[in-house]
Scaffold this active site. Structure first.
Site, PDB file in Angstrom:
ATOM      1  N   ARG A  58       0.673  -0.913  -0.079  1.00 11.64           N
ATOM      2  CA  ARG A  58      -0.019  -0.084  -0.061  1.00 11.64           C
ATOM      3  C   ARG A  58       0.588   1.160   0.232  1.00 11.64           C
ATOM      4  NH1 ARG A  58      -4.497  -1.385   4.090  1.00 11.64           N
ATOM      5  NH2 ARG A  58      -2.418  -1.627   5.688  1.00 11.64           N
ATOM      6  N   GLU A  95       6.813  -9.365  15.464  1.00 16.87           N
ATOM      7  CA  GLU A  95       6.428  -9.770  16.826  1.00 16.87           C
ATOM      8  C   GLU A  95       6.945 -11.279  16.744  1.00 16.87           C
ATOM      9  OE1 GLU A  95       1.793  -9.800  18.998  1.00 16.87           O
ATOM     10  OE2 GLU A  95       1.995  -9.039  17.498  1.00 16.87           O
TER      11      GLU A  95
END
Length: 172
Positions: A58, A95
């Site tokens: 994006r 993460e």
């Protein structure tokens, strides 16, 4: 224009507890999309970039029209294995594991002022890696621009002393 009202909130996507900000609804509104690009250009001109760089996917959507409006070239930052030819990579921590961004060797010239552009600032990991990659190439980060910042995630803290601009700020 109230850009935030053009962004759809999808609760529990991609997993329970996540509030996903879907910018596709803003992109589908031609006049609003044009105003977003012009507003970002207004915020970024003073950074005096030589070139625009953006991570997939994006970031491409905002980086390309912004480069056009500012009259600058565009450097695409991709995941490993997506660019042909020789590349320079920067790994970063996620993460649950690691990822990397790559640019073509020679796409960023030493001393070149680079404006980094992406859609959303969340945890800041991707853009921190993008900034490191620019520096690995010998470039200078002129600034960093986002459409939206999710303030509760404190991603801006990972971006150090770089000048950061956003059009919309909201809670995660």
């Amino acid at each position: 224009m109230d850009f935030a009202s053009k962004i759809r909130l999808i609760k529990d996507f991609p997993r329970p507890g996540i509030n996903f900000r879907d910018i596709t609804t803003l992109l589908q509104d031609g006049p609003a999309f044009g105003q977003v690009v012009n507003a970002l250009a207004d915020l970024c001109r003073e950074m005096k970039p030589d070139i625009i760089a953006c991570p997939e996917a994006r970031g491409f959507v905002l980086g390309a029209p912004l480069a056009y409006v500012l009259g600058k070239g565009l450097v695409l930052m991709r995941k490993p294995g997506k660019l042909p030819g020789k590349t320079i990579a920067c790994q970063y921590q996620l993460e649950y594991g690691t990822d990397a961004l790559e640019v073509h060797e020679g796409a960023i010239r030493p001393g070149q002022r680079v404006l980094l552009v992406d859609d959303i600032l969340a945890t800041g990991g991707t853009m921190a890696a993008a900034a490191k990659l620019i520096q690995q190439c010998g470039g200078q980060v002129a600034g960093i621009a986002f459409l939206l910042e999710l303030e509760g995630l404190k991603g801006i803290e990972k971006l150090g002393n770089h000048q950061v601009v956003t059009l919309i700020k909201c809670e995660a």
